[in-house]
Scaffold this motif. Structure first.
Motif, PDB file in Angstrom:
ATOM      1  N   UNK A  18      -5.008  30.250  -1.691  1.00 51.50           N
ATOM      2  CA  UNK A  18      -6.255  30.260  -0.929  1.00 51.50           C
ATOM      3  C   UNK A  18      -6.591  31.661  -0.430  1.00 51.50           C
ATOM      4  N   UNK A  19      -5.578  32.417  -0.030  1.00 55.51           N
ATOM      5  CA  UNK A  19      -5.798  33.788   0.431  1.00 55.51           C
ATOM      6  C   UNK A  19      -6.351  34.658  -0.688  1.00 55.51           C
ATOM      7  N   UNK A  20      -5.870  34.460  -1.889  1.00 59.17           N
ATOM      8  CA  UNK A  20      -6.391  35.230  -3.026  1.00 59.17           C
ATOM      9  C   UNK A  20      -7.884  34.984  -3.195  1.00 59.17           C
ATOM     10  N   UNK A  21      -8.302  33.733  -3.052  1.00 53.17           N
ATOM     11  CA  UNK A  21      -9.707  33.395  -3.249  1.00 53.17           C
ATOM     12  C   UNK A  21     -10.583  33.843  -2.083  1.00 53.17           C
ATOM     13  N   UNK A  22     -10.085  33.669  -0.860  1.00 52.62           N
ATOM     14  CA  UNK A  22     -10.943  33.901   0.306  1.00 52.62           C
ATOM     15  C   UNK A  22     -10.904  35.329   0.835  1.00 52.62           C
ATOM     16  N   UNK A  23      -9.766  36.009   0.695  1.00 49.62           N
ATOM     17  CA  UNK A  23      -9.607  37.341   1.272  1.00 49.62           C
ATOM     18  C   UNK A  23      -9.487  38.447   0.222  1.00 49.62           C
ATOM     19  N   UNK A  24      -8.538  38.298  -0.681  1.00 51.62           N
ATOM     20  CA  UNK A  24      -8.295  39.358  -1.662  1.00 51.62           C
ATOM     21  C   UNK A  24      -9.485  39.553  -2.589  1.00 51.62           C
ATOM     22  N   UNK A  25     -10.061  38.480  -3.060  1.00 47.02           N
ATOM     23  CA  UNK A  25     -11.234  38.593  -3.940  1.00 47.02           C
ATOM     24  C   UNK A  25     -12.375  39.340  -3.269  1.00 47.02           C
ATOM     25  N   UNK A  26     -12.611  39.023  -2.009  1.00 49.66           N
ATOM     26  CA  UNK A  26     -13.699  39.675  -1.278  1.00 49.66           C
ATOM     27  C   UNK A  26     -13.460  41.176  -1.148  1.00 49.66           C
ATOM     28  N   UNK A  27     -12.192  41.551  -0.997  1.00 49.70           N
ATOM     29  CA  UNK A  27     -11.852  42.961  -0.798  1.00 49.70           C
ATOM     30  C   UNK A  27     -12.215  43.803  -2.016  1.00 49.70           C
ATOM     31  N   UNK A  28     -11.947  43.291  -3.227  1.00 48.82           N
ATOM     32  CA  UNK A  28     -12.158  44.128  -4.410  1.00 48.82           C
ATOM     33  C   UNK A  28     -13.517  43.950  -5.072  1.00 48.82           C
TER      34      UNK A  28
END
Length: 207
Positions: A98-108
Motif C-alpha cells: 500500500x505504501x508503494x501505491x500511495x506514497x512512493x508512486x507519488x514521490x517519483x
C-alpha cells in the motif's frame, strides 16, 4: 486460462506478470494501453471504468487495480509462500504494498514523466528537482528497511510486497538522475537476481 490485458512495458502490468512467474501460473496477455489498443473504448471501460491497465479475466471473474490483482492471484493459486495467511505477517506485506501505491508512486511521478517520458507538461525545473528530492527521501526509507531486515522488504523471506517495491527501485535506477549511495538497496537487487520473474519483468532495462 488467465487473461491479462495490458502492455508489458507498464510497471503495473509487470507486477502481475512477475506474480504469475512466482506462482508458475500460465496466462495469455493482450497489448492494451498507450502505443497499442486504446483503453478508452466501451469494451475496455466495461471491464475497468478507469480505462487503465492491467485488467485480468480469470474465467468469468474480472479484476482491475494491480495490487488487488496480485493479492487475488496469491490467494487464489496457493501463494501462501508469497502472501502469508497469518494476520501479522500478511499485514507486514500489505503495509509495503500500500505504501508503494500511495506514497512512493507519488514521490517519483513528476520526475519520471519529465526525465523518462519527456512529457511537455512536466518540464518545470523546480518541480523536477522537488520530485527527485522527494523520491530520494522515499528510497532512503526503503534502504533503511532493507538494512534492518538484511533480506527482503517485509522480513527474511521474499514476499508479494517485494514485487511492487523492487519494480519501483528498478524505476529509480533506470531514471537518469543522481542516485546517491544506498548499499542495502543495491544488495537487495542482487539478492533478487536469481529469480526468473525479476530478470524478465523487473531488471530488464525497462523503467
Amino acid at each position: 486460462m488467465l487473461q491479462i490485458l495490458g502492455k508489458a512495458s507498464s510497471i503495473n502490468v509487470r507486477k502481475v506478470l512477475w506474480a504469475c512467474a512466482e506462482l508458475d501460473l500460465p496466462f495469455e496477455r493482450e497489448d492494451w494501453g498507450s502505443g497499442f489498443r486504446t483503453t478508452n473504448v466501451p469494451e475496455f471501460v466495461a471491464l475497468n471504468p478507469n480505462a487503465m491497465v492491467p485488467v485480468i479475466r480469470d474465467g468469468e471473474f474480472v479484476l482491475w487495480e494491480s495490487n488487488s490483482i496480485i493479492r487475488y492471484l496469491a490467494g487464489r493459486y496457493d501463494g501462501e509462500f508469497l502472501y502469508p495467511s497469518d494476520p501479522c505477517e500478511r499485514a507486514k506485506c500489505d503495509q509495503w504494498i500500500d505504501w508503494q501505491a500511495s506514497e512512493l508512486n507519488r514521490a517519483w511521478s513528476y520526475a519520471f514523466l519529465a526525465l523518462v517520458r519527456h512529457s511537455p507538461a512536466h518540464q518545470d525545473r523546480q518541480q523536477i528537482d522537488l520530485s527527485c528530492a522527494n523520491w530520494a527521501t522515499h528510497i532512503a526509507i526503503v534502504d533503511r528497511q532493507l538494512e534492518k531486515t538484511g533480506a527482503f522488504i517485509a522480513g527474511p523471506s521474499f514476499s508479494l510486497a517485494d514485487i511492487p517495491i523492487a519494480l519501483s527501485i528498478n524505476r529509480w535506477f533506470e531514471t537518469p538522475l543522481q542516485h546517491g549511495h544506498f548499499p542495502a538497496l543495491t544488495a537487495y537487487m542482487e539478492r533478487l537476481a536469481p529469480r526468473a520473474g525479476y530478470v524478465e519483468y523487473c531488471r530488464n532495462g525497462t523503467p
